[in-house]
Motif scaffolding. Structure first.
Motif, PDB file in Angstrom:
ATOM      1  N   VAL A 103       1.042  -1.264  -0.110  1.00 21.44           N
ATOM      2  CA  VAL A 103       0.187   0.020   0.103  1.00 21.44           C
ATOM      3  C   VAL A 103       0.903   1.349   0.049  1.00 21.44           C
ATOM      4  O   VAL A 103       0.544   2.364  -0.657  1.00 21.44           O
ATOM      5  N   GLU A 104       1.966   1.385   0.899  1.00 18.35           N
ATOM      6  CA  GLU A 104       2.749   2.294   1.069  1.00 18.35           C
ATOM      7  C   GLU A 104       3.491   2.668  -0.357  1.00 18.35           C
ATOM      8  O   GLU A 104       3.483   3.823  -1.059  1.00 18.35           O
ATOM      9  N   SER A 105       3.916   1.516  -1.260  1.00 18.72           N
ATOM     10  CA  SER A 105       4.433   1.693  -2.500  1.00 18.72           C
ATOM     11  C   SER A 105       3.466   2.386  -3.422  1.00 18.72           C
ATOM     12  O   SER A 105       3.528   3.161  -4.451  1.00 18.72           O
ATOM     13  N   ALA A 106       2.327   1.784  -3.548  1.00 20.31           N
ATOM     14  CA  ALA A 106       1.298   2.501  -4.439  1.00 20.31           C
ATOM     15  C   ALA A 106       0.899   3.842  -4.256  1.00 20.31           C
ATOM     16  O   ALA A 106       0.864   4.694  -4.991  1.00 20.31           O
ATOM     17  N   ALA A 107       0.861   4.323  -2.875  1.00 23.20           N
ATOM     18  CA  ALA A 107       0.375   5.415  -2.720  1.00 23.20           C
ATOM     19  C   ALA A 107       1.423   6.437  -2.746  1.00 23.20           C
ATOM     20  O   ALA A 107       1.083   7.552  -2.949  1.00 23.20           O
ATOM     21  N   ALA A 108       2.759   6.307  -2.880  1.00 21.95           N
ATOM     22  CA  ALA A 108       3.859   6.909  -3.002  1.00 21.95           C
ATOM     23  C   ALA A 108       3.968   7.338  -4.679  1.00 21.95           C
ATOM     24  O   ALA A 108       4.850   8.172  -4.859  1.00 21.95           O
ATOM     25  N   ARG A 109       3.418   6.585  -5.519  1.00 21.89           N
ATOM     26  CA  ARG A 109       3.417   6.909  -6.924  1.00 21.89           C
ATOM     27  C   ARG A 109       2.956   8.081  -7.294  1.00 21.89           C
ATOM     28  O   ARG A 109       1.856   8.647  -6.828  1.00 21.89           O
ATOM     29  N   GLU A 110       3.658   8.819  -8.280  1.00 23.26           N
ATOM     30  CA  GLU A 110       3.321  10.276  -8.726  1.00 23.26           C
ATOM     31  C   GLU A 110       1.871   9.925  -9.324  1.00 23.26           C
ATOM     32  O   GLU A 110       1.758   8.994 -10.074  1.00 23.26           O
ATOM     33  N   GLY A 111       0.984  11.003  -9.004  1.00 26.31           N
ATOM     34  CA  GLY A 111      -0.313  11.010  -9.662  1.00 26.31           C
ATOM     35  C   GLY A 111      -1.330  10.194  -8.836  1.00 26.31           C
ATOM     36  O   GLY A 111      -2.530  10.116  -9.462  1.00 26.31           O
ATOM     37  N   VAL A 112      -0.900   9.272  -7.896  1.00 30.61           N
ATOM     38  CA  VAL A 112      -2.239   8.551  -7.206  1.00 30.61           C
ATOM     39  C   VAL A 112      -2.644   9.531  -6.112  1.00 30.61           C
ATOM     40  O   VAL A 112      -1.905  10.108  -5.320  1.00 30.61           O
ATOM     41  N   ASP A 113      -3.853   9.767  -6.182  1.00 35.90           N
ATOM     42  CA  ASP A 113      -4.771  10.317  -5.074  1.00 35.90           C
ATOM     43  C   ASP A 113      -5.226   9.568  -4.013  1.00 35.90           C
ATOM     44  O   ASP A 113      -5.435  10.169  -2.913  1.00 35.90           O
ATOM     45  N   GLY A 114      -5.443   8.203  -4.126  1.00 41.22           N
ATOM     46  CA  GLY A 114      -6.046   7.508  -2.996  1.00 41.22           C
ATOM     47  C   GLY A 114      -5.726   5.837  -3.123  1.00 41.22           C
ATOM     48  O   GLY A 114      -5.272   5.689  -4.269  1.00 41.22           O
ATOM     49  N   ILE A 115      -6.094   5.125  -2.130  1.00 39.95           N
ATOM     50  CA  ILE A 115      -5.965   3.821  -2.275  1.00 39.95           C
ATOM     51  C   ILE A 115      -7.318   3.210  -1.704  1.00 39.95           C
ATOM     52  O   ILE A 115      -8.120   3.945  -0.669  1.00 39.95           O
ATOM     53  N   LEU A 116      -7.597   2.289  -2.415  1.00 35.32           N
ATOM     54  CA  LEU A 116      -8.935   1.628  -2.149  1.00 35.32           C
ATOM     55  C   LEU A 116      -8.786   0.298  -1.721  1.00 35.32           C
ATOM     56  O   LEU A 116      -8.097  -0.666  -2.459  1.00 35.32           O
ATOM     57  N   LEU A 117      -8.937  -0.025  -0.548  1.00 38.58           N
ATOM     58  CA  LEU A 117      -8.610  -1.424   0.175  1.00 38.58           C
ATOM     59  C   LEU A 117      -9.822  -2.239  -0.337  1.00 38.58           C
ATOM     60  O   LEU A 117     -11.089  -2.056   0.108  1.00 38.58           O
ATOM     61  N   ARG A 118      -9.772  -3.441  -1.010  1.00 36.90           N
ATOM     62  CA  ARG A 118     -10.621  -4.264  -1.151  1.00 36.90           C
ATOM     63  C   ARG A 118     -10.621  -5.607  -0.554  1.00 36.90           C
ATOM     64  O   ARG A 118      -9.890  -6.578  -0.910  1.00 36.90           O
ATOM     65  N   PRO A 119     -11.338  -5.948   0.610  1.00 36.08           N
ATOM     66  CA  PRO A 119     -11.262  -6.964   1.266  1.00 36.08           C
ATOM     67  C   PRO A 119     -11.787  -8.108   0.508  1.00 36.08           C
ATOM     68  O   PRO A 119     -12.788  -8.055  -0.096  1.00 36.08           O
ATOM     69  N   GLY A 120     -10.933  -9.305   0.238  1.00 38.79           N
ATOM     70  CA  GLY A 120     -11.300 -10.384  -0.341  1.00 38.79           C
ATOM     71  C   GLY A 120     -12.555 -11.194   0.140  1.00 38.79           C
ATOM     72  O   GLY A 120     -12.906 -10.735   1.269  1.00 38.79           O
ATOM     73  N   PRO A 121     -12.997 -12.135  -0.436  1.00 34.95           N
ATOM     74  CA  PRO A 121     -14.251 -12.789   0.155  1.00 34.95           C
ATOM     75  C   PRO A 121     -14.128 -13.508   1.430  1.00 34.95           C
ATOM     76  O   PRO A 121     -15.062 -13.649   2.071  1.00 34.95           O
ATOM     77  N   ASP A 122     -12.695 -13.973   1.383  1.00 32.23           N
ATOM     78  CA  ASP A 122     -12.523 -14.663   2.509  1.00 32.23           C
ATOM     79  C   ASP A 122     -11.812 -13.819   3.596  1.00 32.23           C
ATOM     80  O   ASP A 122     -11.285 -14.264   4.862  1.00 32.23           O
ATOM     81  N   ALA A 123     -11.663 -12.452   3.595  1.00 39.05           N
ATOM     82  CA  ALA A 123     -11.321 -11.573   4.483  1.00 39.05           C
ATOM     83  C   ALA A 123     -12.308 -10.896   5.572  1.00 39.05           C
ATOM     84  O   ALA A 123     -13.671 -10.869   5.021  1.00 39.05           O
ATOM     85  N   ASP A 124     -11.829 -10.833   6.643  1.00 35.45           N
ATOM     86  CA  ASP A 124     -12.926 -10.264   7.776  1.00 35.45           C
ATOM     87  C   ASP A 124     -12.665  -8.661   7.668  1.00 35.45           C
ATOM     88  O   ASP A 124     -11.566  -8.033   7.864  1.00 35.45           O
TER      89      ASP A 124
END
Length: 360
Positions: free
Chosen positions: A284-305
């Motif tokens: 998540v840190e790596s994606a958030a630090a990319r130039e031009g990225v304004d937000g992160i969407l966390l997508r819990p998988g079907p087996d995630a709580d």
């Protein structure tokens, strides 16, 4: 990347919930209140409909789910997921506008190309009422434009309720949309515009052509993974993110009146059940630090709580400064989005101007 303290500007946070998660929260809505504590800019209801996932064992129509959950999480904004595969633009515009009124301006729509729960291979063809239109980026773009026009066809400011003149509405301000495309719509919408002017319009995209089309018509884009990273992390790779940023920068946006404004870009990161926290935080840190990225969407998988994401992962990301809290009365305020450009200047009115009436 290195120490997270080197991140100069943290990104927005969003959460995407699939059908199983929605069904569980509706069966027992008490955990929904935890969403208010995440600081998320928005929560997507029914993201599995549009992200290419296999249909879940249970689901709830996204606008219905969002309306229900908004009462149990009054500090959370919701985007309802939909695609022209199942939903006609007029019905979508009406349902989401109604949702936005009910939630006090905390709502919006996120479009995709296909609905994983819908039959057939044509847009709106599953109902058997029309031959439908081919599914694809072009049809989704046409739906986005039609929905925007419908949201603007009955301006809220036309409702004046002037007792002295006995004029309830400046009816001449209600206009036809006269949209011609994959769907032909005369309009207007039977719901007035909302506290936001128009609900937020988003697009779920997993390819550069889809991002480019979204850049012309959307407030924000959620970038899906396309092909998962070789590392096994389910998030877009650096090349895809860079290409998406470039496509948004180059797209001639009709959504904003401001020159140089482009849609916000959110990168989706899937959270598997039993995830390795350190590796996921690093991703998540790596994606958030990319130039031009304004937000992160966390997508819990079907087996995630959901509780693991809300109570564990989100606070850790906030403590590290990777994501920030979004604040504001409306969803548009939370994302610092201006009102969209007017699309119906000069449109033909539906009704003549009302005549003042003598007092009773």
């Amino acid at each position: 990347m290195g120490d997270s303290t080197t991140i100069e500007t943290s990104t927005y946070l969003a959460i995407g919930l699939g059908g199983d998660h929605l069904a569980a929260l509706i069966a027992d809505p008490r955990p929904a209140s935890r969403l208010d504590g995440t600081g998320a800019a928005f929560v997507v209801a029914g993201i599995d409909r549009i992200d290419g996932s296999a249909p879940a064992g249970a689901t709830v129509e996204p606008t219905v789910a969002a309306a229900f959950l908004a009462t149990h999480a009054p500090g959370t904004a919701f985007l309802a997921a939909a695609a022209p595969h199942r939903d006609h633009p007029y019905n979508l515009a009406r349902r989401v506008a109604s949702l936005d009124h009910l939630s006090g301006g905390r709502s919006g729509l996120i479009l995709g190309v296909r609905d994983g729960y819908a039959p057939g291979d044509t847009a709106w063809g599953g109902a058997g009422l029309t031959e439908g239109a081919p599914l694809g980026v072009g049809t989704t773009r046409d739906v986005a434009v039609a929905v925007q026009k419908l949201w603007q066809s009955w301006p809220q400011e036309s409702i004046v309720a002037d007792r002295e003149s006995r004029i309830f509405a400046r009816a001449e301000q209600i206009v036809h949309v006269d949209h011609r495309g994959a769907f032909d719509i005369a309009g207007p919408l039977t719901v007035p515009s909302t506290a936001q002017g128009s609900p937020v319009l988003a697009w779920y995209a997993d390819s550069v052509p889809a991002v480019a089309a979204a850049g012309e018509v959307a407030d924000l884009v959620v970038l899906g993974s396309g092909d998962p990273e070789p590392s096994g992390q389910d998030l877009p790779g650096p090349d895809l993110i860079a290409q998406a940023v470039g496509a948004l920068d180059a797209a001639p946006s009709s959504r904003f009146a401001e020159d140089g404004r482009r849609p916000l870009l959110f990168v989706q990161v899937t959270v598997p059940g039993g995830h390795a926290a350190a590796a996921l935080v690093a991703a998540v840190e790596s994606a958030a630090a990319r130039e031009g990225v304004d937000g992160i969407l966390l997508r819990p998988g079907p087996d995630a709580d959901i509780a693991e994401v809300v109570d564990g992962l989100v606070p850790r990301l906030a403590d590290l400064g990777v994501v920030r809290t979004a604040e504001g009365r409306t969803l548009r305020d939370r994302l610092a989005l201006p009102k969209p450009a007017r699309l119906l200047a000069g449109a033909r009115p539906v009704f003549p101007a009302p005549e003042p009436q003598p007092a009773l």
